[in-house]
Design a protein around this motif. Structure first.
Motif, short mmCIF file in Angstrom:
data_model
loop_
_atom_site.label_atom_id
_atom_site.label_comp_id
_atom_site.label_asym_id
_atom_site.label_seq_id
_atom_site.Cartn_x
_atom_site.Cartn_y
_atom_site.Cartn_z
N VAL A 52 0.84 -1.20 0.00
CA VAL A 52 0.00 0.00 0.00
C VAL A 52 0.87 1.25 0.00
O VAL A 52 2.02 1.22 0.42
N TRP A 53 0.30 2.35 -0.48
CA TRP A 53 1.00 3.63 -0.41
C TRP A 53 0.01 4.77 -0.47
O TRP A 53 -1.12 4.63 -0.93
N ASN A 54 0.47 5.93 0.03
CA ASN A 54 -0.27 7.18 -0.13
C ASN A 54 0.75 8.24 -0.54
O ASN A 54 1.84 7.88 -0.99
N ASN A 55 0.45 9.51 -0.38
CA ASN A 55 1.38 10.55 -0.81
C ASN A 55 2.65 10.62 0.04
O ASN A 55 3.62 11.23 -0.38
N ASN A 56 2.63 10.04 1.23
CA ASN A 56 3.76 10.17 2.15
C ASN A 56 4.48 8.87 2.50
O ASN A 56 5.63 8.90 2.88
N TYR A 57 3.79 7.76 2.43
CA TYR A 57 4.35 6.49 2.91
C TYR A 57 4.04 5.34 1.96
O TYR A 57 3.07 5.39 1.23
N ALA A 58 4.87 4.30 2.04
CA ALA A 58 4.64 3.08 1.26
C ALA A 58 5.16 1.91 2.07
O ALA A 58 6.12 2.03 2.82
N GLY A 59 4.49 0.76 1.91
CA GLY A 59 4.98 -0.43 2.59
C GLY A 59 3.95 -1.55 2.54
O GLY A 59 2.99 -1.50 1.77
N TYR A 60 4.16 -2.56 3.36
CA TYR A 60 3.30 -3.73 3.43
C TYR A 60 2.43 -3.68 4.67
O TYR A 60 2.87 -3.25 5.73
N SER A 61 1.20 -4.16 4.53
CA SER A 61 0.25 -4.11 5.63
C SER A 61 -0.60 -5.37 5.64
O SER A 61 -0.85 -5.97 4.59
N ALA A 62 -1.06 -5.76 6.82
CA ALA A 62 -1.88 -6.97 6.97
C ALA A 62 -3.10 -6.90 6.06
O ALA A 62 -3.96 -6.04 6.20
N MET A 63 -3.18 -7.81 5.12
CA MET A 63 -4.25 -7.83 4.11
C MET A 63 -5.64 -7.91 4.74
O MET A 63 -6.59 -7.35 4.21
N THR A 64 -5.76 -8.60 5.86
CA THR A 64 -7.07 -8.82 6.47
C THR A 64 -7.68 -7.55 7.04
O THR A 64 -8.87 -7.54 7.40
N CYS A 65 -6.92 -6.46 7.12
CA CYS A 65 -7.41 -5.22 7.71
C CYS A 65 -7.81 -4.18 6.68
O CYS A 65 -7.96 -2.99 7.00
N TRP A 66 -7.96 -4.60 5.44
CA TRP A 66 -8.31 -3.67 4.36
C TRP A 66 -9.57 -4.14 3.65
O TRP A 66 -9.77 -5.31 3.41
N ASN A 67 -10.42 -3.18 3.28
CA ASN A 67 -11.63 -3.45 2.50
C ASN A 67 -11.44 -2.90 1.10
O ASN A 67 -10.76 -1.98 0.87
#
Length: 118
Positions: free
Chosen positions: A103-118
Protein backbone atom coordinates in the motif's frame (compact mmCIF):
# COMPACT_ATOMS: atom_id res chain seq x y z
CA UNK A 1 3.71 3.98 -8.81
CA UNK A 2 4.81 0.38 -8.86
CA UNK A 3 6.78 -1.63 -6.38
CA UNK A 4 9.79 0.68 -6.72
CA UNK A 5 9.99 3.49 -4.18
CA UNK A 6 11.17 7.03 -4.80
CA UNK A 7 14.12 8.51 -2.89
CA UNK A 8 11.81 10.18 -0.35
CA UNK A 9 10.00 6.90 0.37
CA UNK A 10 13.27 4.97 0.65
CA UNK A 11 14.59 7.58 3.11
CA UNK A 12 11.42 7.31 5.20
CA UNK A 13 11.61 3.51 5.22
CA UNK A 14 15.28 3.57 6.18
CA UNK A 15 14.63 6.06 8.98
CA UNK A 16 11.82 3.90 10.35
CA UNK A 17 14.06 0.83 10.21
CA UNK A 18 16.86 2.62 12.06
CA UNK A 19 14.55 3.95 14.74
CA UNK A 20 12.81 0.59 15.12
CA UNK A 21 9.52 2.41 15.51
CA UNK A 22 6.83 0.38 17.22
CA UNK A 23 3.28 1.72 17.31
CA UNK A 24 1.18 0.24 20.13
CA UNK A 25 -2.54 -0.24 19.68
CA UNK A 26 -2.55 -1.06 16.00
CA UNK A 27 -3.46 -4.30 14.28
CA UNK A 28 -0.41 -6.45 14.33
CA UNK A 29 0.34 -9.95 15.41
CA UNK A 30 2.35 -13.03 16.03
CA UNK A 31 3.65 -15.72 13.73
CA UNK A 32 1.97 -19.08 13.37
CA UNK A 33 0.74 -21.39 10.63
CA UNK A 34 -2.34 -21.75 8.43
CA UNK A 35 -3.62 -20.58 5.07
CA UNK A 36 -4.06 -16.93 4.15
CA UNK A 37 -7.56 -15.50 3.94
CA UNK A 38 -8.73 -15.16 0.36
CA UNK A 39 -8.64 -11.59 -0.91
CA UNK A 40 -9.04 -10.27 -4.44
CA UNK A 41 -8.67 -6.48 -4.18
CA UNK A 42 -5.24 -5.24 -5.25
CA UNK A 43 -4.16 -8.67 -6.50
CA UNK A 44 -4.64 -8.07 -10.23
CA UNK A 45 -1.40 -6.13 -10.61
CA UNK A 46 -3.20 -2.86 -11.37
CA UNK A 47 -3.47 0.05 -8.98
CA UNK A 48 -6.59 -0.11 -6.79
CA UNK A 49 -7.88 1.65 -3.70
CA UNK A 50 -8.34 0.02 -0.31
CA UNK A 51 -9.78 1.39 2.94
CA UNK A 52 -8.35 0.47 6.34
CA UNK A 53 -10.96 -1.45 8.36
CA UNK A 54 -8.99 -0.79 11.57
CA UNK A 55 -5.85 1.13 12.51
CA UNK A 56 -3.15 -1.04 10.94
CA UNK A 57 0.65 -0.93 10.76
CA UNK A 58 2.38 -0.28 7.43
CA UNK A 59 5.77 -2.01 7.45
CA UNK A 60 8.98 -2.09 5.41
CA UNK A 61 8.33 -5.73 4.43
CA UNK A 62 5.75 -8.54 4.70
CA UNK A 63 6.91 -9.54 8.16
CA UNK A 64 5.77 -8.96 11.74
CA UNK A 65 9.38 -8.12 12.58
CA UNK A 66 9.80 -5.53 9.78
CA UNK A 67 10.03 -1.92 10.95
CA UNK A 68 6.78 0.05 11.15
CA UNK A 69 6.77 2.95 8.68
CA UNK A 70 3.46 4.45 9.84
CA UNK A 71 -0.05 3.50 10.85
CA UNK A 72 -2.96 3.63 8.42
CA UNK A 73 -5.87 4.95 10.48
CA UNK A 74 -9.30 3.30 10.35
CA UNK A 75 -11.34 4.62 7.41
CA UNK A 76 -8.39 6.07 5.45
CA UNK A 77 -8.05 5.13 1.78
CA UNK A 78 -4.69 4.14 0.34
CA UNK A 79 -3.53 2.96 -3.07
CA UNK A 80 -2.62 -0.70 -3.29
CA UNK A 81 -1.02 -2.90 -5.89
CA UNK A 82 -0.39 -6.55 -5.41
CA UNK A 83 0.28 -8.63 -2.36
CA UNK A 84 2.94 -10.88 -0.94
CA UNK A 85 2.87 -13.92 1.28
CA UNK A 86 4.91 -13.43 4.43
CA UNK A 87 4.85 -13.95 8.17
CA UNK A 88 1.69 -15.27 9.79
CA UNK A 89 -0.31 -12.81 11.87
CA UNK A 90 -3.61 -12.44 13.74
CA UNK A 91 -5.38 -9.19 12.88
CA UNK A 92 -8.80 -7.70 12.30
CA UNK A 93 -10.68 -10.84 13.31
CA UNK A 94 -8.60 -13.29 11.28
CA UNK A 95 -6.07 -15.68 12.79
CA UNK A 96 -2.97 -17.13 11.18
CA UNK A 97 -3.22 -15.08 7.96
CA UNK A 98 -0.09 -14.53 5.85
CA UNK A 99 -1.19 -12.16 3.05
CA UNK A 100 0.33 -8.67 3.01
CA UNK A 101 -0.85 -5.84 0.74
CA UNK A 102 1.61 -3.40 -0.78
CA UNK A 103 0.00 0.00 0.00
CA UNK A 104 1.00 3.63 -0.41
CA UNK A 105 -0.27 7.18 -0.13
CA UNK A 106 1.38 10.55 -0.81
CA UNK A 107 3.76 10.17 2.15
CA UNK A 108 4.35 6.49 2.91
CA UNK A 109 4.64 3.08 1.26
CA UNK A 110 4.98 -0.43 2.59
CA UNK A 111 3.30 -3.73 3.43
CA UNK A 112 0.25 -4.11 5.63
CA UNK A 113 -1.88 -6.97 6.97
CA UNK A 114 -4.25 -7.83 4.11
CA UNK A 115 -7.07 -8.82 6.47
CA UNK A 116 -7.41 -5.22 7.71
CA UNK A 117 -8.31 -3.67 4.36
CA UNK A 118 -11.63 -3.45 2.50
Amino acid sequence: MGKYLGARSVAALAAAALIGLMVPGVADAAQGSADSASYTRCSSGGTELATAAEAVAVRTGPSVSAAVVTTAQKGTTWYCQGYALGDRYNACGVTQANGWLYVWNNNYAGYSAMTCWN
